[in-house]
Design a protein around this motif. Structure first.
Motif, PDB file in Angstrom:
ATOM      1  N   SER A 198       0.961  -1.328  -0.151  1.00  0.00           N
ATOM      2  CA  SER A 198       0.250   0.084  -0.183  1.00  0.00           C
ATOM      3  C   SER A 198       0.848   1.209  -0.018  1.00  0.00           C
ATOM      4  O   SER A 198       0.824   2.168  -0.746  1.00  0.00           O
ATOM      5  CB  SER A 198      -0.891   0.075   1.179  1.00  0.00           C
ATOM      6  OG  SER A 198      -0.398   0.202   2.302  1.00  0.00           O
ATOM      7  N   LEU A 199       2.057   1.087   0.692  1.00  0.00           N
ATOM      8  CA  LEU A 199       2.922   2.384   0.692  1.00  0.00           C
ATOM      9  C   LEU A 199       3.361   2.565  -0.536  1.00  0.00           C
ATOM     10  O   LEU A 199       3.608   3.872  -1.054  1.00  0.00           O
ATOM     11  CB  LEU A 199       3.772   2.377   1.738  1.00  0.00           C
ATOM     12  CG  LEU A 199       3.376   2.411   3.308  1.00  0.00           C
ATOM     13  CD1 LEU A 199       4.252   1.916   4.277  1.00  0.00           C
ATOM     14  CD2 LEU A 199       2.833   3.609   3.513  1.00  0.00           C
ATOM     15  N   ILE A 200       3.756   1.591  -1.135  1.00  0.00           N
ATOM     16  CA  ILE A 200       4.443   1.597  -2.558  1.00  0.00           C
ATOM     17  C   ILE A 200       3.711   2.193  -3.626  1.00  0.00           C
ATOM     18  O   ILE A 200       3.947   3.083  -4.318  1.00  0.00           O
ATOM     19  CB  ILE A 200       5.063   0.284  -2.934  1.00  0.00           C
ATOM     20  CG1 ILE A 200       6.295  -0.171  -2.018  1.00  0.00           C
ATOM     21  CG2 ILE A 200       5.677   0.291  -4.433  1.00  0.00           C
ATOM     22  CD1 ILE A 200       6.766  -1.464  -2.308  1.00  0.00           C
ATOM     23  N   CYS A 201       2.357   1.700  -3.532  1.00  0.00           N
ATOM     24  CA  CYS A 201       1.397   2.092  -4.386  1.00  0.00           C
ATOM     25  C   CYS A 201       0.859   3.639  -4.213  1.00  0.00           C
ATOM     26  O   CYS A 201       0.960   4.425  -5.053  1.00  0.00           O
ATOM     27  CB  CYS A 201      -0.122   1.419  -4.302  1.00  0.00           C
ATOM     28  SG  CYS A 201       0.147  -0.285  -5.087  1.00  0.00           S
ATOM     29  N   ILE A 202       0.813   4.000  -2.900  1.00  0.00           N
ATOM     30  CA  ILE A 202       0.666   5.482  -2.545  1.00  0.00           C
ATOM     31  C   ILE A 202       1.902   6.258  -3.080  1.00  0.00           C
ATOM     32  O   ILE A 202       1.637   7.292  -3.696  1.00  0.00           O
ATOM     33  CB  ILE A 202       0.359   5.493  -1.118  1.00  0.00           C
ATOM     34  CG1 ILE A 202      -0.631   4.887  -0.576  1.00  0.00           C
ATOM     35  CG2 ILE A 202       0.786   7.199  -0.867  1.00  0.00           C
ATOM     36  CD1 ILE A 202      -0.957   4.713   0.828  1.00  0.00           C
ATOM     37  N   LEU A 203       3.206   5.673  -2.960  1.00  0.00           N
ATOM     38  CA  LEU A 203       4.157   6.653  -3.560  1.00  0.00           C
ATOM     39  C   LEU A 203       4.238   6.820  -5.181  1.00  0.00           C
ATOM     40  O   LEU A 203       4.298   7.959  -5.582  1.00  0.00           O
ATOM     41  CB  LEU A 203       5.468   5.966  -3.219  1.00  0.00           C
ATOM     42  CG  LEU A 203       6.867   6.379  -3.868  1.00  0.00           C
ATOM     43  CD1 LEU A 203       7.238   7.769  -3.126  1.00  0.00           C
ATOM     44  CD2 LEU A 203       7.994   5.411  -3.563  1.00  0.00           C
TER      45      LEU A 203
END
Length: 315
Positions: A146-151
């Motif tokens: 989720s953090l990678i997709c948000i980035l």
């Protein structure tokens, strides 16, 4: 005497930016330290074990139940009410040679002997340790993905300095929330993972609202430096931030106080995450973007030359 308000009514948030950085770094360091030393109090969803729900004829005395189980070799049992004072949930770590119904019958027998009351078994669930390991891996992977997709999303929507500030602020919120769970040794189950993902989405939404206003002000306001522009954007969105956080916290506090044991951990994670997320939207995300050197030139839309413009300029 500190000058908190500018002449135009803008709150000088960045006046306390250095103090906010020190505070956040101390909180992150403390969280990392306690996670590395105490780790987390994993629930049965991750460690494996047995969950037994029983019903009593009268309101249950939890201390008497704990003593009864401890005297009969189940000192590691976690006992709590759920639903009503007559309903009790017993959580047990894995016991060699005992699983499912067999363990449930022994618990029922121990409770009836210790309390002298008739006890009804409502539900027995067994989670194997292999399943727990898979759930722990899947839960951690869900947060990282989720953090990678948000980035990727914020990198496409904003200039990279703002994107980096947003993602680092999200990591700040998750680390501190997990650190508090480690310090307090609150049991972590799948509902906590769901709450952390909810906190990530909530904090990101709040940060994007602030960043949209920062970008708009950089393009619209011709006077003032980066600090003044960021202070103005945070001030303009402050009422929205406080109202949204306040109304959400009213619901979360109601769940925390009246929701019962089943969702107590979920409500605790949301309560901590929303509070930390609101702080990070104001002082962490924007402050990081400022430290990375965001300025008006970085946020101005690119100029597009019209077709035939070179011919218009010819004498």
């Amino acid at each position: 005497m500190f000058q908190i308000l500018k002449s135009e009514g803008t709150i000088d948030f960045m006046r306390w930016s250095k103090g906010a950085v020190v505070f956040s770094l101390l909180m992150i360091a403390a969280s990392i330290y306690t996670i590395s030393t105490n780790w987390l109090n994993w629930g049965l969803d991750f460690t494996g074990g047995t969950l037994i729900e029983v019903g009593f004829e009268n309101p249950a005395n939890l201390e008497e139940i704990r003593t009864s189980l401890s005297d009969r070799g189940f000192g590691d049992a976690t006992v709590q009410n759920f639903g009503s004072a007559r309903d009790v949930m017993v959580r047990l770590r894995p016991h060699e040679g005992l699983q499912g119904e067999q363990l449930g019958l022994q618990i029922i027998h121990a409770l009836e002997e210790g309390t002298g009351e008739s006890v009804e078994m409502r539900r027995v669930e067994f989670v194997g340790p292999n399943v727990g390991d898979e759930l722990a891996e899947a839960g951690g992977l869900a947060i990282i993905v989720s953090l990678i997709c948000i980035l990727m999303y914020v990198s496409m929507r904003f200039e990279w300095r703002l994107a980096a500030g947003a993602v680092l602020a999200l990591a700040h919120d998750v680390i501190i929330t997990i650190g508090i769970f480690s310090i307090m040794q609150i049991e972590v189950d799948l509902t906590i993972v769901a709450a952390l993902l909810t906190v990530v989405g909530y904090s990101l939404n709040d940060t994007i609202v602030v960043f949209d206003r920062i970008r708009e002000n950089f393009r619209r306001v011709r006077k003032g430096g980066s600090v003044e522009i960021i202070n103005g954007a945070i001030t303009q969105t402050l009422s929205r931030t406080l109202i949204t956080s306040g109304t959400t916290l009213f619901v979360v506090i109601a769940l925390f106080t009246k929701g019962g044991a089943n969702i107590h951990g979920f409500a605790t994670a949301l309560l901590l995450g929303i509070t930390v997320g609101t702080y990070s939207s104001i002082y962490v995300a924007s402050n990081l973007a400022l430290k990375l050197g965001v300025s008006r030139e970085h946020l101005m839309p690119p100029k597009v030359e019209k077709e035939g413009a070179e011919f218009d300029e010819m004498p």
